[in-house]
Design a protein around this motif. Structure first.
Motif, PDB file in Angstrom:
ATOM      1  N   SER A   1       1.889   5.383 -21.056  1.00 14.32           N
ATOM      2  CA  SER A   1       2.189   4.054 -22.284  1.00 14.32           C
ATOM      3  C   SER A   1       3.101   3.155 -20.886  1.00 14.32           C
ATOM      4  O   SER A   1       2.340   1.866 -21.209  1.00 14.32           O
ATOM      5  CB  SER A   1       3.224   4.603 -23.243  1.00 14.32           C
ATOM      6  OG  SER A   1       4.154   5.093 -22.144  1.00 14.32           O
TER       7      SER A   1
ATOM      8  N   ARG B   1      -7.513   5.133 -26.490  1.00 13.28           N
ATOM      9  CA  ARG B   1      -6.756   4.639 -27.715  1.00 13.28           C
ATOM     10  C   ARG B   1      -6.057   3.801 -26.927  1.00 13.28           C
ATOM     11  O   ARG B   1      -5.365   3.171 -27.627  1.00 13.28           O
ATOM     12  CB  ARG B   1      -6.500   6.004 -28.773  1.00 13.28           C
ATOM     13  CG  ARG B   1      -5.643   5.989 -30.087  1.00 13.28           C
ATOM     14  CD  ARG B   1      -5.514   6.929 -30.736  1.00 13.28           C
ATOM     15  NE  ARG B   1      -4.299   7.461 -30.065  1.00 13.28           N
ATOM     16  CZ  ARG B   1      -2.719   6.183 -30.521  1.00 13.28           C
ATOM     17  NH1 ARG B   1      -3.086   5.170 -30.977  1.00 13.28           N
ATOM     18  NH2 ARG B   1      -2.382   6.646 -29.399  1.00 13.28           N
ATOM     19  N   GLN B   2      -4.877   4.157 -25.742  1.00  8.46           N
ATOM     20  CA  GLN B   2      -3.399   3.896 -26.349  1.00  8.46           C
ATOM     21  C   GLN B   2      -3.991   2.306 -25.522  1.00  8.46           C
ATOM     22  O   GLN B   2      -3.290   1.958 -25.773  1.00  8.46           O
ATOM     23  CB  GLN B   2      -2.972   4.327 -25.324  1.00  8.46           C
ATOM     24  CG  GLN B   2      -2.277   5.936 -25.888  1.00  8.46           C
ATOM     25  CD  GLN B   2      -1.060   6.123 -24.396  1.00  8.46           C
ATOM     26  OE1 GLN B   2      -0.225   5.450 -24.484  1.00  8.46           O
ATOM     27  NE2 GLN B   2      -0.768   7.176 -25.069  1.00  8.46           N
TER      28      GLN B   2
ATOM     29  N   GLU C   1      -7.558   9.784 -25.642  1.00  7.84           N
ATOM     30  CA  GLU C   1      -6.122   9.051 -25.947  1.00  7.84           C
ATOM     31  C   GLU C   1      -6.105   8.116 -25.330  1.00  7.84           C
ATOM     32  O   GLU C   1      -5.408   6.838 -25.709  1.00  7.84           O
ATOM     33  CB  GLU C   1      -4.612  10.575 -25.872  1.00  7.84           C
ATOM     34  CG  GLU C   1      -3.981   9.583 -26.390  1.00  7.84           C
ATOM     35  CD  GLU C   1      -3.714   9.426 -27.942  1.00  7.84           C
ATOM     36  OE1 GLU C   1      -2.351   8.765 -27.485  1.00  7.84           O
ATOM     37  OE2 GLU C   1      -4.143   9.238 -28.736  1.00  7.84           O
ATOM     38  N   ILE C   2      -6.460   7.667 -24.197  1.00  3.94           N
ATOM     39  CA  ILE C   2      -6.109   7.583 -23.012  1.00  3.94           C
ATOM     40  C   ILE C   2      -6.605   5.971 -23.504  1.00  3.94           C
ATOM     41  O   ILE C   2      -6.308   4.767 -23.312  1.00  3.94           O
ATOM     42  CB  ILE C   2      -6.697   7.285 -21.576  1.00  3.94           C
ATOM     43  CG1 ILE C   2      -5.979   8.653 -21.002  1.00  3.94           C
ATOM     44  CG2 ILE C   2      -7.041   6.504 -21.084  1.00  3.94           C
ATOM     45  CD1 ILE C   2      -6.425   9.527 -19.385  1.00  3.94           C
TER      46      ILE C   2
ATOM     47  N   GLN D   1      -5.257   0.277 -28.586  1.00  4.27           N
ATOM     48  CA  GLN D   1      -3.487  -0.323 -29.373  1.00  4.27           C
ATOM     49  C   GLN D   1      -2.770  -1.588 -28.873  1.00  4.27           C
ATOM     50  O   GLN D   1      -2.910  -2.143 -29.575  1.00  4.27           O
ATOM     51  CB  GLN D   1      -3.091   1.050 -29.149  1.00  4.27           C
ATOM     52  CG  GLN D   1      -2.096   1.158 -30.441  1.00  4.27           C
ATOM     53  CD  GLN D   1      -1.595   1.848 -30.888  1.00  4.27           C
ATOM     54  OE1 GLN D   1      -0.678   2.833 -30.097  1.00  4.27           O
ATOM     55  NE2 GLN D   1      -0.841   2.157 -32.064  1.00  4.27           N
ATOM     56  N   VAL D   2      -2.900  -1.234 -27.268  1.00  7.95           N
ATOM     57  CA  VAL D   2      -2.276  -2.685 -26.471  1.00  7.95           C
ATOM     58  C   VAL D   2      -2.263  -3.770 -26.635  1.00  7.95           C
ATOM     59  O   VAL D   2      -2.216  -4.681 -27.033  1.00  7.95           O
ATOM     60  CB  VAL D   2      -1.865  -1.920 -25.461  1.00  7.95           C
ATOM     61  CG1 VAL D   2      -1.191  -2.822 -24.584  1.00  7.95           C
ATOM     62  CG2 VAL D   2      -0.849  -0.497 -25.295  1.00  7.95           C
TER      63      VAL D   2
ATOM     64  N   TRP E   1      -3.676  14.249 -20.558  1.00  9.83           N
ATOM     65  CA  TRP E   1      -3.724  13.334 -21.497  1.00  9.83           C
ATOM     66  C   TRP E   1      -5.598  13.383 -21.843  1.00  9.83           C
ATOM     67  O   TRP E   1      -6.245  13.460 -21.131  1.00  9.83           O
ATOM     68  CB  TRP E   1      -3.215  11.983 -21.449  1.00  9.83           C
ATOM     69  CG  TRP E   1      -1.645  11.548 -21.573  1.00  9.83           C
ATOM     70  CD1 TRP E   1      -1.539  11.249 -20.420  1.00  9.83           C
ATOM     71  CD2 TRP E   1      -1.396  10.911 -22.546  1.00  9.83           C
ATOM     72  NE1 TRP E   1      -0.561  11.295 -20.660  1.00  9.83           N
ATOM     73  CE2 TRP E   1      -0.615  10.954 -21.979  1.00  9.83           C
ATOM     74  CE3 TRP E   1      -1.377  11.234 -24.039  1.00  9.83           C
ATOM     75  CZ2 TRP E   1       1.082  10.339 -22.688  1.00  9.83           C
ATOM     76  CZ3 TRP E   1      -0.219  10.897 -24.844  1.00  9.83           C
ATOM     77  CH2 TRP E   1       0.819  11.026 -24.211  1.00  9.83           C
TER      78      TRP E   1
ATOM     79  N   HIS F   1     -10.499   1.014 -32.596  1.00 14.62           N
ATOM     80  CA  HIS F   1     -10.659   2.093 -31.990  1.00 14.62           C
ATOM     81  C   HIS F   1     -11.348   2.475 -30.553  1.00 14.62           C
ATOM     82  O   HIS F   1     -12.953   1.778 -31.437  1.00 14.62           O
ATOM     83  CB  HIS F   1     -10.324   3.616 -33.278  1.00 14.62           C
ATOM     84  CG  HIS F   1      -8.207   3.341 -33.557  1.00 14.62           C
ATOM     85  ND1 HIS F   1      -8.395   4.031 -33.094  1.00 14.62           N
ATOM     86  CD2 HIS F   1      -8.128   3.800 -34.946  1.00 14.62           C
ATOM     87  CE1 HIS F   1      -6.315   4.544 -33.925  1.00 14.62           C
ATOM     88  NE2 HIS F   1      -7.355   3.713 -34.776  1.00 14.62           N
TER      89      HIS F   1
END
Length: 345
Positions: free
Chosen positions: A315, A267-268, A264-265, A271-272, A260, A277
């Motif tokens: 995830s 971002r995840q 992106e790490i 999101q959680v 990853w 962002h």
């Protein structure tokens, strides 16, 4: 031993875990306790290294904790003598701090390790010793994925000192004085990370910012690649190394098959936790000097030798980590990390 039955091996066995109150060490010790092993933890609880009695809360009956430095031969002799397997996780992991205080890092990661290995040679040369090192020993990757033949070129004192300790372990195997193995771990994350401490790695930094409710900051363009490894998967690899028939394969890279970007790490995680962002920021000069760019692991040798493969997705790992830390503030985590000497032997 073929590895499908590796868990059965530990039932009733006496094992020693150095650094067992730290992040990975405590998760390893708790798992060993559940497997029925007789677990002795040795931890000096040096401030800043992440050790905390809270990490084994509720399992005190399954493990014995010894408050001692691993270089203390007199204190450790009886436990080294009795151990069937020794998991050596003691040490410091902060890369930037090693630049500021190289002598401290040298003492924790080299001098103490050399004294501990001398004790093992004297008191129990037959024990399997598993030392956990870091992918940082490779420095800036010359190629990807990084395999065990990659040149070793650390970019900071911590990497140099971890490499020196790994080489001590390997040398003592080569000259037939100890039965050792070294694991080079990629970015490990999960429950019991020392989130209240700075400089514990990119995953710890992102989780720390998220728990504090802050927008996650990503240095650089965020395209640096990583293969984050959930701690349960790392623990399984460590346990398998304790029982596997290794032959000449004494250095193994332990990583994740998924790769990853750092962005992106972040971002995840954002999101959680319902955060905005991530925002990209310029690298601070001191961090830029020791940044290695992209790194991910060639796991083929560890898969072949250990019969192991990481199975926790990013995830899943993020969700489980945040669930563990859910409702805790950084101030609370800091308070939990303060040692209670009355609970130590």
């Amino acid at each position: 031993m073929k590895n499908q039955n590796f868990q059965d091996y530990y039932s009733g066995k006496k094992v020693l875990v150095t650094g067992g109150l730290g992040f990975i060490g405590s998760n390893l010790s708790l798992t060993l306790g559940r497997l029925g092993a007789s677990v002795v933890i040795v931890d000096s609880l040096v401030p800043g290294c992440g050790g905390a009695l809270q990490n084994i809360a509720g399992a005190e009956g399954d493990v014995c904790c010894i408050h001692a430095d691993i270089k203390d031969q007199e204190a450790l002799e009886p436990y080294i003598r009795e151990a069937k397997v020794i998991f050596n996780l003691a040490g410091e992991i902060a890369h930037l701090s090693s630049i500021w205080n190289a002598d401290r890092d040298l003492a924790l990661n080299v001098s103490s390790q050399l004294a501990f290995l001398d004790s093992c040679v004297k008191f129990n040369p037959a024990a399997r010793i598993v030392y956990t090192s870091t992918r940082q020993v490779y420095g800036v990757p010359g190629y990807l994925p990084v395999d065990e033949a990659h040149p070793l070129m650390p970019v900071d004192f911590n990497g140099i000192h971890k490499l020196a300790a790994a080489q001590y372990h390997l040398l003592l195997w080569k000259i037939k004085q100890l039965d050792t193995a070294v694991l080079y771990l990629t970015n490990v994350y999960g429950p019991r990370m020392a989130l209240h401490l700075p400089h514990q790695g990119v995953l710890a930094t992102f989780l720390r910012q998220a728990i504090a409710g802050h927008q996650i900051r990503v240095f650089g363009d965020g395209q640096q690649q990583r293969d984050p490894l959930y701690v349960d998967d790392a623990v399984e690899a460590i346990l398998r190394t304790g029982v596997a028939t290794l032959g000449v394969n004494r250095s193994l890279n332990i990583g994740h098959p998924e790769v990853w970007s750092v962005h992106e790490i972040a971002r995840q995680i954002s999101q959680v936790t319902d955060l905005p962002h991530p925002v990209l920021c310029a690298f601070p000069p001191d961090r830029q000097l020791i940044d290695i760019g992209s790194y991910y692991t060639d796991i083929r040798l560890s898969e072949s030798v250990l019969g192991w493969r990481a199975t926790t997705s990013l995830s899943q790992g993020i969700a489980q980590s945040l669930s563990f830390f859910g409702g805790q503030t950084l101030t609370h985590l800091e308070q939990l990390a303060k040692p209670n000497q009355e609970q130590l032997v």
